[in-house]
Structures are given as structure tokens and as C-alpha cells.
Design a protein around this motif. Sequence first.
Motif, PDB file in Angstrom:
ATOM      1  N   LYS A 136       0.850  -1.193   0.000  1.00  0.00           N
ATOM      2  CA  LYS A 136       0.000   0.000   0.000  1.00  0.00           C
ATOM      3  C   LYS A 136       0.880   1.235   0.000  1.00  0.00           C
ATOM      4  CE  LYS A 136      -3.569   2.564   2.505  1.00  0.00           C
ATOM      5  NZ  LYS A 136      -4.518   2.583   3.655  1.00  0.00           N
ATOM      6  N   GLN A 161      -1.031  -3.351  -3.933  1.00  0.00           N
ATOM      7  CA  GLN A 161      -2.452  -3.638  -4.086  1.00  0.00           C
ATOM      8  C   GLN A 161      -3.309  -2.381  -4.011  1.00  0.00           C
ATOM      9  OE1 GLN A 161      -3.613  -6.629  -1.230  1.00  0.00           O
ATOM     10  NE2 GLN A 161      -1.905  -7.957  -1.745  1.00  0.00           N
ATOM     11  N   THR A 162      -2.858  -1.381  -3.240  1.00  0.00           N
ATOM     12  CA  THR A 162      -3.639  -0.155  -3.045  1.00  0.00           C
ATOM     13  C   THR A 162      -2.750   1.060  -3.239  1.00  0.00           C
ATOM     14  OG1 THR A 162      -5.059  -1.281  -1.433  1.00  0.00           O
ATOM     15  CG2 THR A 162      -5.109   1.125  -1.463  1.00  0.00           C
ATOM     16  N   VAL A 164      -2.999   5.407  -3.285  1.00  0.00           N
ATOM     17  CA  VAL A 164      -3.755   6.634  -3.056  1.00  0.00           C
ATOM     18  C   VAL A 164      -2.861   7.809  -3.426  1.00  0.00           C
ATOM     19  CG1 VAL A 164      -4.946   8.069  -1.357  1.00  0.00           C
ATOM     20  CG2 VAL A 164      -5.060   5.567  -1.181  1.00  0.00           C
ATOM     21  N   GLU A 186      -5.193  -3.466  -7.146  1.00  0.00           N
ATOM     22  CA  GLU A 186      -6.638  -3.673  -7.128  1.00  0.00           C
ATOM     23  C   GLU A 186      -7.411  -2.418  -6.755  1.00  0.00           C
ATOM     24  OE1 GLU A 186      -7.569  -6.962  -4.610  1.00  0.00           O
ATOM     25  OE2 GLU A 186      -6.713  -8.454  -5.984  1.00  0.00           O
ATOM     26  N   GLY A 187      -6.779  -1.478  -6.059  1.00  0.00           N
ATOM     27  CA  GLY A 187      -7.463  -0.266  -5.627  1.00  0.00           C
ATOM     28  C   GLY A 187      -6.667   0.976  -5.974  1.00  0.00           C
ATOM     29  N   ARG A 189      -7.020   5.301  -5.956  1.00  0.00           N
ATOM     30  CA  ARG A 189      -7.788   6.490  -5.593  1.00  0.00           C
ATOM     31  C   ARG A 189      -7.012   7.736  -5.970  1.00  0.00           C
ATOM     32  NH1 ARG A 189      -9.017   6.893   0.433  1.00  0.00           N
ATOM     33  NH2 ARG A 189      -7.562   8.629   0.631  1.00  0.00           N
ATOM     34  N   LYS A 207     -11.221  -1.517  -7.821  1.00  0.00           N
ATOM     35  CA  LYS A 207     -11.837  -0.333  -7.215  1.00  0.00           C
ATOM     36  C   LYS A 207     -11.137   0.915  -7.725  1.00  0.00           C
ATOM     37  CE  LYS A 207     -13.137   1.661  -2.721  1.00  0.00           C
ATOM     38  NZ  LYS A 207     -13.112   1.454  -1.253  1.00  0.00           N
TER      39      LYS A 207
END
Length: 400
Positions: A136, A161-162, A164, A186-187, A189, A207
Amino acid sequence: MNDMVDWISRLPDDVLNHILSRLTAKEVVQTCILSKRWKNTWASVPVLNFQLGNFHNDCDWFGRFVDSVFQNRGQSCLRKVIYKGQFEDTSHGPSMEWLDCAAFLMPRIIIVYILSNVDAPLIIPDSVFSCESLEKLALCVQSVPVMTIIRPKSIALPCLQTLVLEHLSLDDDFAQKLLLGCPSLEGLRLEYCDLFISDISSNVLKKLIVRFCCQYQHMRICCPSLIILSIGSIKNSIRIISLEKLTSLVYAQIVLNGNEEMDVNDLPDAQLLSGLSNATSLTFFLRDPDLKEYWKKDITKCRTFKNLKSLEIKARHMINNFDLIACFLEHSPLLQKLTLKCLLKKENIIDAEQDVSFMAEHLETVDIHYPKDGKLPIKLMSMLDRCVKTFGNINISSVG
């Protein structure tokens, strides 16, 4: 009287590390003065939480502390790094070189929240984008008045995986490197960013959130595995976002903005709403009633919202947008629940007879919310009754 037993110091190292991981980095380092047992315990704590506020917002003191922690920590395992601060009244912004040291220790999580008033962009080291252990990454770097640009030479984050990203400038080169170099992502933002991105295509992304950004060119989103999508308050040109192959989509939230500087008749054909036809749950915020004809044309491009069971519409001008709402209903044969949230206590009503009438065989519940101290939406109820031949319960509530 017997001496008090120091039970905490007798705890195993892994238990101590778990406890200390809940403290800020400054508090953890301060434990070294407790006893010989604690002298080097801080150096193996798997979480480093750096907070500028712990140093009375003294940027220089804070910077020296961060550097010292990494210099004296050695190569012990690091799981998570948090770095937060608002840097004001300083001749230079925060040094980000500590990220090189952090990436070398192979953490799973890096979170950075910075507000800098220095008239210069911050430089994010490329090492952050080649940390193979990273799962992350959150980079929220608000530099005023100059926005920080992210342009790494390459991106290789096999475990990420994430991601931001906030208050950053991103272009096509970054997007292409990111989606190719993050096979497990997968994510994603993106918030408050300047987007010079024309394509977001991924077979693994599940997402995607894009909110409060400035979009500068037509953007295509093609993500067959996407389950959740949120697009909201995009400045400049939300009307030229194209959605393609969202075959796995379950939930989408869309805020539709108008743009006073752009003539609706000059807009290119939209492919936003029509790209949501596989979703089972949709939420829309309709801000500009002048765009309803434009969006109605977009809706009719998809023959039906074939899986849609729940539809929520928020609008400042609910009645004036009603023919758009009716268009949604007409193309949603399996809809079970409709929620209408009126955001104005009173609106200027442009009365128009609705020539749409259809069966809604599966519509079980209609929830209508109107503002506290507002008028009961009798007109809206009447128009809904005239449009839909069959539906179940109507629940009306006033909300503050």
C-alpha cells in the motif's frame, strides 16, 4: 516493601513491538531511557509514525529526528511508515530523502501526508516506485502554490495492491508505467489531482475512485474486473469520460457537474452513463438541470441497465430533472429500490407533462427524502405516480 516488578519489560520482544507500534516515533525512541532492557528496543519496532506536531511544528528539528532514526535503526524489519506534517514559514520544504532509507528496509505500507507552503514542488524519490515489498502506498502531497509532479523513470511494484494519490500532477507516461508496473494493483484512488491522463486500462483493477480532480483531456476507463467505481466533482470535463468493458461492475457513484463556460451543444457524445449498464447499484448526484437532455441521450445508448436493482438519485432540482429520472427508470426493468434525495427546500418548477409511462414490475420500495423544514414533495410524488404504472411502498422522510 518489595520492589515493584517491571512486568512490561519482561514481555517478549514481539509483544513489546506490537505495543510500541501504536505510539508515534518520538514516543518510541524516548523509551530508550527507561532501562538497559529498553535501550535498543525502539530500533526493531516495525512501525514508524513520524508526526511533525510532536515537534511543535519545528521543521528542522523534525527533519533531523527523522534522519537520525533511519541512521541508527540498522536493517531491522520495517512494516509500515507514516509521515505527516504541515510545513509552514520555512525557507525550504520537507526533505523526502528519508524515503530512500525507508524503501531500502522493504516496508509493506508507506503513508505520506504533507502540506507545504514553500514555493517549490516536492521531489519524490524514484526508489519509492521500485520497492518490491510495498503493498500500500499513499502519497498526499499538497504543495502550495506549485503542484508536485510525479514522473518516476520506471515503476516496478509487483506486490502493490492499493495506491492513493492526492494533490499531485499525473500524466499519461505515469499512468502507463503504473498500470504496467503494478500487476497486483486492485485499488486506485485519485483525489484533488491534475489529470493529464487519456487512458486507465487494467485487467486487475477492482476499485477506482476519481474525485475533486481537474481533468484536462478525454479519459477512457477500460477495466473488465472493476467492481466499484466512484467519479465525482471533476472540474473541466467530466462529460468526456468514456467507460468501456466494465463487465464486472457492481456499484457506481457518479457526480454530474455542469460547466458554465462550455456550451452543451458543443459537447462530444458521452459514454459515461451508458458504460454502467452492468451495475447492480447506482448513485447519482445531478447538479446541473441544463445537462439532462445530454445525459438522456447517453442513457439511451445502452438498451437497458440489465442488472440494476438499486438506484439512488440526489438532485438540487429534482422536479426539473424528472424526465432524466424517468429515463433511468424506463431502462431499468429489474429495479427493486428507488431513492430520491431532494436537496433544495424549494425549487423553481418548470412544469412539463411527462409522456413516459411504463411498468415497473419489480420496484418494491420508493424512498423520498426532502430537507428539514422543506415542503412535502407532493408534485414529485404525483409525477412519479403518473410515470410508473406499478410499484410498491413509498416512504417519505424529512432529513436535516
